[in-house]
Write a protein that holds these residues in place. Structure first.
Motif, mmCIF file in Angstrom:
data_model
loop_
_atom_site.group_PDB
_atom_site.id
_atom_site.type_symbol
_atom_site.label_atom_id
_atom_site.label_comp_id
_atom_site.label_asym_id
_atom_site.label_seq_id
_atom_site.Cartn_x
_atom_site.Cartn_y
_atom_site.Cartn_z
ATOM 1 N N LYS A 288 -11.255 -8.072 -19.222
ATOM 2 C CA LYS A 288 -11.777 -9.263 -19.881
ATOM 3 C C LYS A 288 -10.734 -10.365 -19.818
ATOM 4 N N GLU A 289 -9.494 -9.976 -19.988
ATOM 5 C CA GLU A 289 -8.379 -10.884 -19.858
ATOM 6 C C GLU A 289 -7.163 -10.072 -19.445
ATOM 7 N N MET A 290 -6.234 -10.732 -18.832
ATOM 8 C CA MET A 290 -4.999 -10.067 -18.459
ATOM 9 C C MET A 290 -4.060 -10.197 -19.652
ATOM 10 N N VAL A 291 -3.574 -9.066 -20.155
ATOM 11 C CA VAL A 291 -2.771 -9.050 -21.365
ATOM 12 C C VAL A 291 -1.369 -8.539 -21.035
ATOM 13 N N TYR A 292 -0.364 -9.288 -21.467
ATOM 14 C CA TYR A 292 1.011 -8.877 -21.238
ATOM 15 C C TYR A 292 1.294 -7.533 -21.888
ATOM 16 N N ASN A 293 2.083 -6.721 -21.190
ATOM 17 C CA ASN A 293 2.486 -5.377 -21.623
ATOM 18 C C ASN A 293 1.316 -4.404 -21.726
ATOM 19 N N LYS A 294 0.225 -4.723 -21.062
ATOM 20 C CA LYS A 294 -0.926 -3.817 -20.970
ATOM 21 C C LYS A 294 -1.158 -3.509 -19.492
ATOM 22 N N PRO A 295 -1.741 -2.336 -19.200
ATOM 23 C CA PRO A 295 -1.986 -1.989 -17.787
ATOM 24 C C PRO A 295 -2.917 -2.983 -17.096
ATOM 25 N N VAL A 296 -2.608 -3.232 -15.836
ATOM 26 C CA VAL A 296 -3.457 -4.095 -15.013
ATOM 27 C C VAL A 296 -4.531 -3.233 -14.352
ATOM 28 N N PRO A 297 -5.637 -3.842 -13.947
ATOM 29 C CA PRO A 297 -6.675 -3.075 -13.257
ATOM 30 C C PRO A 297 -6.167 -2.500 -11.937
ATOM 31 N N SER A 298 -6.609 -1.303 -11.629
ATOM 32 C CA SER A 298 -6.262 -0.656 -10.359
ATOM 33 C C SER A 298 -7.205 -1.135 -9.269
ATOM 34 N N PHE A 299 -6.710 -1.145 -8.045
ATOM 35 C CA PHE A 299 -7.553 -1.489 -6.905
ATOM 36 C C PHE A 299 -6.964 -0.901 -5.639
ATOM 37 N N THR A 300 -7.791 -0.793 -4.619
ATOM 38 C CA THR A 300 -7.370 -0.374 -3.284
ATOM 39 C C THR A 300 -7.935 -1.384 -2.301
ATOM 40 N N LEU A 301 -7.066 -1.900 -1.436
ATOM 41 C CA LEU A 301 -7.493 -2.852 -0.404
ATOM 42 C C LEU A 301 -6.890 -2.454 0.938
ATOM 43 N N GLN A 302 -7.575 -2.852 1.975
ATOM 44 C CA GLN A 302 -7.058 -2.645 3.318
ATOM 45 C C GLN A 302 -6.066 -3.760 3.637
ATOM 46 N N GLY A 303 -5.000 -3.378 4.314
ATOM 47 C CA GLY A 303 -4.005 -4.352 4.723
ATOM 48 C C GLY A 303 -4.310 -4.920 6.093
ATOM 49 N N LEU A 304 -3.650 -5.984 6.413
ATOM 50 C CA LEU A 304 -3.770 -6.600 7.729
ATOM 51 C C LEU A 304 -3.358 -5.611 8.813
ATOM 52 N N ASP A 305 -2.512 -4.641 8.437
ATOM 53 C CA ASP A 305 -2.055 -3.608 9.365
ATOM 54 C C ASP A 305 -3.041 -2.443 9.497
ATOM 55 N N GLY A 306 -4.178 -2.505 8.786
ATOM 56 C CA GLY A 306 -5.202 -1.462 8.864
ATOM 57 C C GLY A 306 -5.023 -0.333 7.860
ATOM 58 N N LYS A 307 -3.894 -0.285 7.164
ATOM 59 C CA LYS A 307 -3.645 0.763 6.170
ATOM 60 C C LYS A 307 -4.326 0.418 4.847
ATOM 61 N N GLN A 308 -4.560 1.453 4.027
ATOM 62 C CA GLN A 308 -5.096 1.266 2.680
ATOM 63 C C GLN A 308 -3.934 1.229 1.686
ATOM 64 N N TYR A 309 -3.989 0.301 0.753
ATOM 65 C CA TYR A 309 -2.956 0.161 -0.268
ATOM 66 C C TYR A 309 -3.598 0.266 -1.644
ATOM 67 N N ALA A 310 -3.054 1.163 -2.461
ATOM 68 C CA ALA A 310 -3.557 1.371 -3.825
ATOM 69 C C ALA A 310 -2.555 0.787 -4.815
ATOM 70 N N ILE A 311 -3.052 0.015 -5.735
ATOM 71 C CA ILE A 311 -2.232 -0.625 -6.747
ATOM 72 C C ILE A 311 -2.753 -0.200 -8.117
ATOM 73 N N GLY A 312 -1.824 0.056 -9.028
ATOM 74 C CA GLY A 312 -2.190 0.385 -10.403
ATOM 75 C C GLY A 312 -1.508 1.655 -10.862
ATOM 76 N N GLY A 313 -1.223 1.712 -12.148
ATOM 77 C CA GLY A 313 -0.611 2.895 -12.732
ATOM 78 C C GLY A 313 0.880 2.963 -12.482
ATOM 79 N N GLU A 314 1.434 4.140 -12.775
ATOM 80 C CA GLU A 314 2.873 4.376 -12.626
ATOM 81 C C GLU A 314 3.274 4.289 -11.153
ATOM 82 N N ARG A 315 4.471 3.759 -10.928
ATOM 83 C CA ARG A 315 4.999 3.648 -9.563
ATOM 84 C C ARG A 315 6.516 3.732 -9.594
#
Length: 178
Positions: A37-64
Motif C-alpha cells: 500500500k505504501e513503502m515503509v521505512y524499516n519494513k520489508p519491501v515487496p519481493s519480485f523476480t525479473l529477467q535481466g538484459l543478460d537473459g538471467k532471472q534475478y530475485a529480489i526480496g528477503g534476507e541477502r
C-alpha cells in the motif's frame, strides 16, 4: 414518513457495507499480489523476480548477503542520464559490498534504446527489465529515476532520487554499514 426514513437508512447502511467489503477485497488482492500500500521505512519491501538484459532471472526480496540498491530508470529520462555516471562510479567502487540492480521500466521504453544507454554508460551491474511495469507499480514508482536502498534483511532504508555523486556515495556507505 418513518417507513421512508427507515428504508433510506437501511439502504445507506447496505451501500456502506458493500463499499467497505469491496475495499477490503481490493486490499487482500493487492497484498496477495505483493503490492505494498505504501513503502515503509524499516519494513520489508515487496519481493519480485525479473529477467535481466543478460537473459538471467534475478530475485529480489528477503534476507541477502549484501544490501541492495534498486534503481528504476528509463533511457529517455534526462535525470537518469545525469545520474548514470554516479551509479557506475559507486558500483565500481563498492560493488563487492552491495548489489545494484537497475530496473528499466521497459513498458515505457524501447529495447534498442535500453541497450544503447547501458553500453554508452558502461554499466556492469545487472539491468532488469520490467516489461509490464508491474514491479514499478508494486514499488509505487511515480517517476524515474527512483532508487530504493534496502538492507541485508530486505527492509527499506531510504528512497532517493538524483543526488550529487558525493551524496550518493555517502548514502551507499551508510547502507553498507547498516
Amino acid at each position: 414518513m418513518k417507513k421512508n426514513v427507515t428504508a433510506m437508512l437501511l439502504a445507506l447502511g447496505l451501500v456502506a457495507l458493500a463499499v467497505f467489503q469491496l475495499g477490503e477485497t481490493n486490499k487482500e488482492a493487492e497484498a496477495s499480489a505483493g503490492y505494498a500500500k505504501e513503502m515503509v521505512y524499516n519494513k520489508p519491501v515487496p519481493s519480485f523476480t525479473l529477467q535481466g538484459l543478460d537473459g538471467k532471472q534475478y530475485a529480489i526480496g528477503g534476507e541477502r548477503e549484501k544490501p541492495v540498491m534498486i534503481n528504476f530508470w528509463a533511457s529517455w529520462c534526462g535525470p537518469c542520464q545525469e545520474e548514470a555516471p554516479a551509479l557506475k562510479s559507486v558500483y565500481d567502487k563498492y560493488g563487492d559490498r552491495f548489489d545494484l540492480y537497475a530496473v528499466n521500466v521497459t513498458r515505457q521504453d524501447r529495447m534498442a534504446d535500453v541497450q544503447a544507454f547501458v553500453k554508452q554508460n558502461g554499466f556492469s551491474f545487472p539491468i532488469l527489465l520490467d516489461k509490464e511495469g508491474k514491479t514499478a507499480e508494486m514499488y509505487r514508482v511515480l517517476f524515474v529515476p527512483t532508487s530504493f536502498l534496502i538492507d541485508r534483511h530486505g527492509k527499506l532504508q531510504e528512497v532517493i532520487h538524483v543526488l550529487p555523486p558525493d551524496q550518493l556515495e555517502k548514502r551507499i556507505q551508510r547502507l553498507i554499514q547498516s
